[in-house]
Design a protein around this motif. Sequence first.
Motif, PDB file in Angstrom:
ATOM      1  N   ALA A   1       0.803  -1.224   0.000  1.00 16.13           N
ATOM      2  CA  ALA A   1       0.000   0.000   0.000  1.00 16.13           C
ATOM      3  C   ALA A   1       0.837   1.275   0.000  1.00 16.13           C
ATOM      4  CB  ALA A   1      -0.944   0.000   1.198  1.00 16.13           C
ATOM      5  N   ARG A   2       1.947   1.257   0.728  1.00 17.18           N
ATOM      6  CA  ARG A   2       2.733   2.488   0.815  1.00 17.18           C
ATOM      7  C   ARG A   2       3.465   2.814  -0.484  1.00 17.18           C
ATOM      8  NH1 ARG A   2       3.542   5.012   5.752  1.00 17.18           N
ATOM      9  NH2 ARG A   2       2.576   3.901   7.470  1.00 17.18           N
TER      10      ARG A   2
ATOM     11  N   LYS B   1      -6.115  20.876  -0.621  1.00 14.80           N
ATOM     12  CA  LYS B   1      -6.457  20.488   0.736  1.00 14.80           C
ATOM     13  C   LYS B   1      -6.413  18.974   0.884  1.00 14.80           C
ATOM     14  CE  LYS B   1      -9.969  22.842   3.413  1.00 14.80           C
ATOM     15  NZ  LYS B   1     -11.350  23.328   3.338  1.00 14.80           N
ATOM     16  N   GLY B   2      -6.906  18.272  -0.124  1.00 18.29           N
ATOM     17  CA  GLY B   2      -6.871  16.821  -0.064  1.00 18.29           C
ATOM     18  C   GLY B   2      -5.517  16.254  -0.440  1.00 18.29           C
ATOM     19  N   VAL B   3      -4.869  16.894  -1.423  1.00 23.36           N
ATOM     20  CA  VAL B   3      -3.614  16.356  -1.951  1.00 23.36           C
ATOM     21  C   VAL B   3      -2.484  16.471  -0.933  1.00 23.36           C
ATOM     22  CG1 VAL B   3      -1.829  16.689  -3.708  1.00 23.36           C
ATOM     23  CG2 VAL B   3      -4.231  16.830  -4.345  1.00 23.36           C
ATOM     24  N   ILE B   4      -2.477  17.583  -0.208  1.00 22.88           N
ATOM     25  CA  ILE B   4      -1.317  17.879   0.626  1.00 22.88           C
ATOM     26  C   ILE B   4      -1.098  16.805   1.699  1.00 22.88           C
ATOM     27  CG2 ILE B   4      -2.394  19.342   2.405  1.00 22.88           C
ATOM     28  CD1 ILE B   4       0.754  20.221   0.419  1.00 22.88           C
ATOM     29  N   HIS B   5      -2.183  16.149   2.132  1.00 22.24           N
ATOM     30  CA  HIS B   5      -2.050  15.102   3.154  1.00 22.24           C
ATOM     31  C   HIS B   5      -1.353  13.872   2.613  1.00 22.24           C
ATOM     32  CE1 HIS B   5      -4.569  17.314   5.810  1.00 22.24           C
ATOM     33  NE2 HIS B   5      -5.563  17.330   4.952  1.00 22.24           N
ATOM     34  N   THR B   6      -1.429  13.700   1.315  1.00 22.77           N
ATOM     35  CA  THR B   6      -0.877  12.467   0.744  1.00 22.77           C
ATOM     36  C   THR B   6       0.258  12.813  -0.201  1.00 22.77           C
ATOM     37  OG1 THR B   6      -2.518  12.561  -1.009  1.00 22.77           O
ATOM     38  CG2 THR B   6      -3.086  11.268   0.905  1.00 22.77           C
TER      39      THR B   6
ATOM     40  N   GLN C   1       2.783  11.868  -5.901  1.00 24.10           N
ATOM     41  CA  GLN C   1       1.777  12.882  -5.608  1.00 24.10           C
ATOM     42  C   GLN C   1       2.413  14.145  -5.020  1.00 24.10           C
ATOM     43  OE1 GLN C   1      -0.737  12.527  -7.093  1.00 24.10           O
ATOM     44  NE2 GLN C   1      -2.410  13.695  -6.248  1.00 24.10           N
ATOM     45  N   ALA C   2       3.580  14.011  -4.389  1.00 25.59           N
ATOM     46  CA  ALA C   2       4.289  15.204  -3.924  1.00 25.59           C
ATOM     47  C   ALA C   2       4.740  16.010  -5.140  1.00 25.59           C
ATOM     48  CB  ALA C   2       5.493  14.809  -3.076  1.00 25.59           C
ATOM     49  N   ARG C   3       5.203  15.299  -6.157  1.00 36.70           N
ATOM     50  CA  ARG C   3       5.613  15.992  -7.383  1.00 36.70           C
ATOM     51  C   ARG C   3       4.408  16.662  -8.012  1.00 36.70           C
ATOM     52  NH1 ARG C   3       9.397  11.676 -10.522  1.00 36.70           N
ATOM     53  NH2 ARG C   3      10.021  13.540 -11.631  1.00 36.70           N
TER      54      ARG C   3
ATOM     55  N   ASP D   1       9.006  10.293   1.263  1.00 39.60           N
ATOM     56  CA  ASP D   1       8.415   8.974   1.496  1.00 39.60           C
ATOM     57  C   ASP D   1       7.072   9.117   2.213  1.00 39.60           C
ATOM     58  OD1 ASP D   1       8.852   9.205   4.239  1.00 39.60           O
ATOM     59  OD2 ASP D   1      10.763   8.134   4.161  1.00 39.60           O
ATOM     60  N   SER D   2       6.367   7.994   2.343  1.00 39.35           N
ATOM     61  CA  SER D   2       4.998   8.074   2.856  1.00 39.35           C
ATOM     62  C   SER D   2       4.962   8.411   4.345  1.00 39.35           C
ATOM     63  CB  SER D   2       4.254   6.766   2.602  1.00 39.35           C
ATOM     64  OG  SER D   2       4.819   5.737   3.378  1.00 39.35           O
ATOM     65  N   TYR D   3       6.120   8.394   5.003  1.00 38.59           N
ATOM     66  CA  TYR D   3       6.165   8.804   6.410  1.00 38.59           C
ATOM     67  C   TYR D   3       6.445  10.293   6.540  1.00 38.59           C
ATOM     68  CZ  TYR D   3       6.407   3.804   7.227  1.00 38.59           C
ATOM     69  OH  TYR D   3       6.126   2.469   7.235  1.00 38.59           O
ATOM     70  N   GLY D   4       6.729  10.945   5.386  1.00 41.33           N
ATOM     71  CA  GLY D   4       6.943  12.389   5.414  1.00 41.33           C
ATOM     72  C   GLY D   4       8.397  12.804   5.526  1.00 41.33           C
ATOM     73  N   TRP D   5       9.334  11.915   5.115  1.00 43.60           N
ATOM     74  CA  TRP D   5      10.755  12.282   5.160  1.00 43.60           C
ATOM     75  C   TRP D   5      11.268  12.556   3.766  1.00 43.60           C
ATOM     76  CZ3 TRP D   5      12.085  13.676   9.729  1.00 43.60           C
ATOM     77  CH2 TRP D   5      11.484  13.085  10.838  1.00 43.60           C
TER      78      TRP D   5
END
Lengths: 520, 412
Positions: free
Chosen positions: A297-298, A480-485, A490-492, B313-317
């Motif tokens: 999942a991660r 608002k929704g994207v920033i959490h994930t 998705q960060a890009r 990463d998915s933990y925020g690092w």
Amino acid sequence: MPPINSNARVVVIGGGATGCGVARDLILRRFDVTLVEFGDLGCGTSSRFHGMLQSGARYAVSDTEYAAQCMRERLIVADLAPEAVEQTGGLFISLAGDPPDFADKFVTGCQNAHIPVEELDPDQVMAEEPAISRNVLRAFSVPDATVQSWRLVNLLADDVRRKGGTIFTRHQVKGIEVANGRVRHVRVVGSSGEQLLEADVVINAAGPWSARVADMVGESVDLQLGKGSIIVFSHRMVQRVINRCRLPTNHDIMVPTGTVSLFGTTSKVVDDPDTTHVCPQEIQELLDSAEAIIPNARRYRVLRAWAGVRPLYRPQSWSPDTPLSRRHTIIDHSKNGLAGFFTVCGGSLTTHRFMAEDLGNHVCRSLNLIAPSTTATTPLNKGTKNSSWQPINNFLKIEKERRFLAPVCECEAVEQSAVIDLIENHGICHLHDLRRRLRIGFGPCQGTFCGSRVAALIASRHPDYPASDDLEGFWVERLKGVIHTAWGSQARQALLSDMVYRETLGVRLNREIMPPDDYQ
Amino acid sequence: MKTDAIIIGSEFDGLIAATRLDECGYSIRMFSNGVGSLHYAPEGIHVLGYTSSCSEQIVTAPLAEIPHLDKSHPYQKIGVQQVKNAFNWYENIIGEIHQRVAINGSNKLAVSAAGLCIPVYGTFNHQATMEKISGKTVAIARLRDYRNFPADLIAVGLGNSGINNSIFDIGAPSKILENTVIAKAFDALDELDGYFSAIKESVPTQTEVILFPAIMGMSRNREVLATAERVLEVPCLEVPTLPPSVPGMRLEHAFTHRLQNSRTAFHIGAWPSQRWLAEGNRIVICDDMGRRFEVSVVIVSSGGVLMGGLDVDSYGWVHETAFGFHTFQSEPLRAATVEQSLNALHTAGVETDNALRPQRKESGTCRNVFVTGRTLAHWNPAMESSAEGVSIATGWAAAENARGYLETINNG
């Protein structure tokens, strides 16, 4: 008591699935119906859940009667609104660590609730669903489905309009006037100013906001508001709704819908029905639990996260150590000396029609009318039978016509003509309202590219359209929704979106856009 | 072949550093693994458009504002004088290899793809700015069926700024309506005069300036617009489109061509493997195919999270992806507001000293590795609107520092 004919005027407060369902039920019983919604239709709890049309199997053990109710309603909804329902089917899987005796209780529960259940070969299930855990011990198939809640709510609302009902969106209820122990008027404020709506009956179907509405007439409705957060994976990693074969608990359900999968939900008791903020640790909880079902999942891309507030009714007899029922409750406030005011709360989107029917019966009884509900048998959508919704339909159409550069929204393959139709023929001129109806901005780019294209289409038809404000609002809502994930791809995406909006379009974030974290 | 420096990533700042080192006679190899962020950047040199405080005030004199920035901001690390030197150098080189950039010490307001204003320090000849169009009757050219140029939004935006405007429709020179395809189709048009003569009658009367989408040719851009101006008899300017940005690509091509014409080796699709070792003054870098390159200096311009130089990463690092350098990030990455969380993502990056040298966990500060552009921490290109400025300044400064290092070891 003044005589009231069968054309009694009803004002329904709340434009979610419940409110729209109630409006449709009552208009079919020949009431004069006006619905008032303070935002857009279905923008509260109705759209802020996992999107599952329950077979009821989830509650087969804990509440067999409610499970049976879900099963009946699930069939009716799929029959009435096939274009809003995707018949995915559902799986219940027992993993190592799940209570071993639950599976047999589950089968018995389903049978008692008349839910078709079938035990499957775990190896076959793992072969068919390659993303899920390899530790499936037992697996059962049930007729779960998924529902496009906005489509459903709009189908209900369209039917209400067609039958002569009035629907006010973006109208706020300012007050409910009472005389001689009876409701008389509802005072609403909208873009065109204040209006006084005459009302013989007022239905409070405002979901988590019900207590506030009841408070306007000095009544109290005791709700327990549970905030549930959900994350959306950018892949359809599973083909069927996946449940854990155990008593329903937090974050144990994965729902494939359209091109994505939803995983939820967390549960946290909150005071404020407007609380939709997702905390970072909720995301971690969700990911940890998702890993039990989907080991990788991660490593999947997660598009966004959101939260909705589920209103559960707290009866006076309730003791804090027992779980609250999922069933709905109808309160006829005439027992407190206020005639014509009803509150409907609890329940679920799956059972919205049944809730409306039950409420309609209460209303008719209170007015000494005999008018049976016909919502289950009257077709929706002009009586034409539509085929069931398939996420791939838009894409197939574009591929067939080889119009690859035509859609305004590539992610969801939404064509310009569909947007123009809503702008010109339905008076929809906000990005958010178009988004809910067309799914623009739902895909991986989360509105990065389609926002300005759609805004240009609105601007070309409404010269006084406040383009930069609407774009900013749309962008903020997506972010608002994207920033959490925002990790991995998705960060890009979040940063690309930020660059496009700020540097290419020149839209700036000028307002405080999310309340500080108040309950972490 | 002896190589003095390897540049990891072909971001704008990497191209700047390479050009500067090449100009000074050093030999360079460039590793790149995809397109740089110029492909997403609208035209112009954005140096510092907004102050980083919450109020987001528009900055008028960017260089004067630098001393007020946070001490860890790349501009502050480099120092105002060096930044000025970098821009002077850039003004010369860009005029030589691409086209002249107009810099007059203060920000102008460029027209955005939504008809709003964006402060910009250096502008090109055909770039639409408010200065060039205010008080004039403007006609906006809308390409039929082309999605990436929201002409109607521009019309509304300019109308709100009090600029009298109208829209007229034209056809594109290509069948496929995609930014680069259209730009290259303009390049390939034999009959440029004919194309513009044909659209002449659809230009509204009394038009004093025409705004085209910024896709009017890739390599022949200046010729295309000059022809347009000659035939249509009014100034013709370009307004940014949605990405990919053709003006950004033109700039990238200008630098790439210059480097290719000297002896610079480009390794497209190559990425260093994690194994690298320092042997005395030489660094050995292995690419992902196992080839060994021995160099004296490495410049990391692999971009930020957006271009893959950093990863979350998915933990925020946050991690630096090429060598695992020590990174800075505000903790936690997810803050209370969207604005703060976005800012945390932007400002995360590699921590360096004032000479732009990063740290490795085991061996401390590197002597001959320099980090540039978006890979650096402590700045926010989107909020500050400073992407090109910081790229030029850090690319140039890294090259200068590398030059200093190379001179020491060559003399010693």
